[in-house]
Design a protein around this motif. Structure first.
Motif, PDB file in Angstrom:
ATOM      1  N   GLN A  50       0.836  -1.201   0.000  1.00  0.00           N
ATOM      2  CA  GLN A  50       0.000   0.000   0.000  1.00  0.00           C
ATOM      3  C   GLN A  50       0.872   1.253   0.000  1.00  0.00           C
ATOM      4  O   GLN A  50       0.624   2.209  -0.746  1.00  0.00           O
ATOM      5  N   PHE A  51       1.915   1.242   0.828  1.00  0.00           N
ATOM      6  CA  PHE A  51       2.816   2.396   0.930  1.00  0.00           C
ATOM      7  C   PHE A  51       3.493   2.682  -0.404  1.00  0.00           C
ATOM      8  O   PHE A  51       3.569   3.838  -0.847  1.00  0.00           O
ATOM      9  N   LEU A  52       3.972   1.625  -1.072  1.00  0.00           N
ATOM     10  CA  LEU A  52       4.610   1.823  -2.373  1.00  0.00           C
ATOM     11  C   LEU A  52       3.628   2.413  -3.385  1.00  0.00           C
ATOM     12  O   LEU A  52       3.967   3.347  -4.125  1.00  0.00           O
ATOM     13  N   GLU A 297       4.298  -4.736   9.238  1.00  0.00           N
ATOM     14  CA  GLU A 297       3.234  -5.386   8.481  1.00  0.00           C
ATOM     15  C   GLU A 297       1.945  -4.587   8.556  1.00  0.00           C
ATOM     16  O   GLU A 297       0.966  -4.896   7.891  1.00  0.00           O
ATOM     17  N   GLY A 298       1.946  -3.550   9.381  1.00  0.00           N
ATOM     18  CA  GLY A 298       0.801  -2.662   9.505  1.00  0.00           C
ATOM     19  C   GLY A 298       1.182  -1.486  10.381  1.00  0.00           C
ATOM     20  O   GLY A 298       2.078  -1.587  11.216  1.00  0.00           O
ATOM     21  N   GLY A 305       6.078   5.356  14.793  1.00  0.00           N
ATOM     22  CA  GLY A 305       6.228   6.166  13.600  1.00  0.00           C
ATOM     23  C   GLY A 305       4.954   6.123  12.786  1.00  0.00           C
ATOM     24  O   GLY A 305       4.126   5.221  12.946  1.00  0.00           O
ATOM     25  N   ALA A 306       4.790   7.099  11.903  1.00  0.00           N
ATOM     26  CA  ALA A 306       3.556   7.229  11.129  1.00  0.00           C
ATOM     27  C   ALA A 306       3.626   6.575   9.760  1.00  0.00           C
ATOM     28  O   ALA A 306       2.605   6.429   9.089  1.00  0.00           O
ATOM     29  N   ARG A 313      13.355   3.835  10.954  1.00  0.00           N
ATOM     30  CA  ARG A 313      14.364   4.582  11.712  1.00  0.00           C
ATOM     31  C   ARG A 313      14.231   4.309  13.210  1.00  0.00           C
ATOM     32  O   ARG A 313      15.244   4.291  13.935  1.00  0.00           O
ATOM     33  N   SER A 314      13.022   4.074  13.681  1.00  0.00           N
ATOM     34  CA  SER A 314      12.843   3.662  15.076  1.00  0.00           C
ATOM     35  C   SER A 314      13.457   2.284  15.302  1.00  0.00           C
ATOM     36  O   SER A 314      14.096   2.034  16.331  1.00  0.00           O
TER      37      SER A 314
END
Length: 326
Positions: A50-52, A297-298, A305-306, A313-314
């Motif tokens: 989804q992010f991609l 995974e979600g 992080g958002a 990075r966390s």
């Protein structure tokens, strides 16, 4: 690190078949709405894809996801209605082998325009130092168990946790969007290049941040970090296997206690989408700390992080602290 290379990934040209249909309604949006707004209707199986799609497609796409925030992707069940709605997408992005319910629904949907992210990079088999997860292959929820065939037996599907491999997948998704929507191909190409640049920078951050550490071994509930460990010279020791819900044996718990002492392990990592009971039990038995290592995974309000980059990075920060980064 226990890694065995398998067959190279299929050529991208053979992995992407594209065309035009209407919007999926898997997130509760009507199919008609997608057609009216003129945007490419993309259905992603879970957050990393989804992010991609969102990052590369931006204003030209309308992205729905089959896995709602807070749902552990391995456990996802899809209704017959969702399977029917899946067939109304312009483009479907999924990762074969990660979510058996999605694999089944995609196969039954009749969708021609499908991209399997597993074909856009090379999958590997990962275990733990001194502990080969192939020993679990007969157990439910592991590769080789019923309904959990990660492509070739034992292949690790968690490719998005390696920024380099994730960038390879991003390029494939970008190409798919270009072919699905040629009118905006230049925008997709630019957005893909921008995203790959950010992932390359993230890879550098991990390389530099984990270059000098007091320990190279980390213990985690979910054996999702094999690619990350391989990329940055670390050793993953998983309490469970690829499936985070599997229960470790008493012998495995005893083995991990020995590993913690031998390899100067300070921390047992857990994640927010599954129970932390086993991790906390091991930590208490060995006098170790606990912290979060998110397999991404979600994203939920419990995530550190958002979005992908903030959570990664966390993860880096938590690994540096646990491993004694110098």
């Amino acid at each position: 690190m226990n890694v065995r290379r398998l067959i190279p990934a299929a050529a991208l040209a053979g992995a992407v078949a594209l065309g035009t249909t209407a919007l999926t309604a898997c997130s509760g949006t009507s199919a008609a709405a997608g057609g009216k707004d003129g945007k490419l209707a993309v259905t992603a199986s879970f957050y990393p894809l989804q992010f991609l799609a969102e990052q590369i497609g931006q204003d030209h796409v309308k992205v729905s996801t089959l896995t709602k925030p807070g749902v552990e992707p391995h456990d996802l069940e899809i209704t017959p209605k969702q399977t029917g709605q899946l067939g109304e997408s312009d483009l479907v992005l999924y990762l074969k082998g990660l979510q058996p319910a999605v694999d089944k629904s995609v196969a039954q949907s009749g969708v021609k325009n499908i991209v399997d992210a597993a074909t856009l990079t090379e999958l590997e088999v990962h275990g733990s130092s001194g502990h080969d997860h192939t020993a679990h292959e007969g157990e439910e929820g592991h590769a080789g168990g019923e309904g959990h065939d990660h492509g070739e037996a034992g292949e690790d599907p968690h490719i998005w946790l390696d920024p380099v491999k994730y960038a390879e997948v991003a390029k494939g998704v970008g190409t798919a969007l270009e072919k699905a929507d040629p009118d905006h191909a230049a925008d997709y190409r630019k957005n893909t290049d921008d995203l790959v640049g950010k992932l390359t920078a993230l890879d550098t951050e991990f390389k530099d941040g984990l270059k000098n550490t007091a320990s190279k071994t980390f213990i985690t509930t979910h054996s999702a970090f094999g690619y990350l460990a391989e990329r940055y010279g670390l050793d993953q020791e998983g309490i469970s296997g690829v499936d985070p819900e599997s229960e470790p044996s008493p012998a495995r718990m005893k083995e991990l206690q020995a590993v913690a002492t031998k390899d100067n392990v300070s921390t047992v990592f857990f994640e927010s989408l599954v129970s932390d009971k086993t991790a906390r039990t091991l930590a208490a038995d060995t006098g170790l700390k606990t912290d979060v290592l998110d397999p991404l995974e979600g994203i939920t309000d419990k995530s550190q992080g958002a979005d992908y980059f903030e959570v990664m990075r966390s993860n880096l920060k938590n690994l540096q602290k646990a491993l004694g980064s110098k």
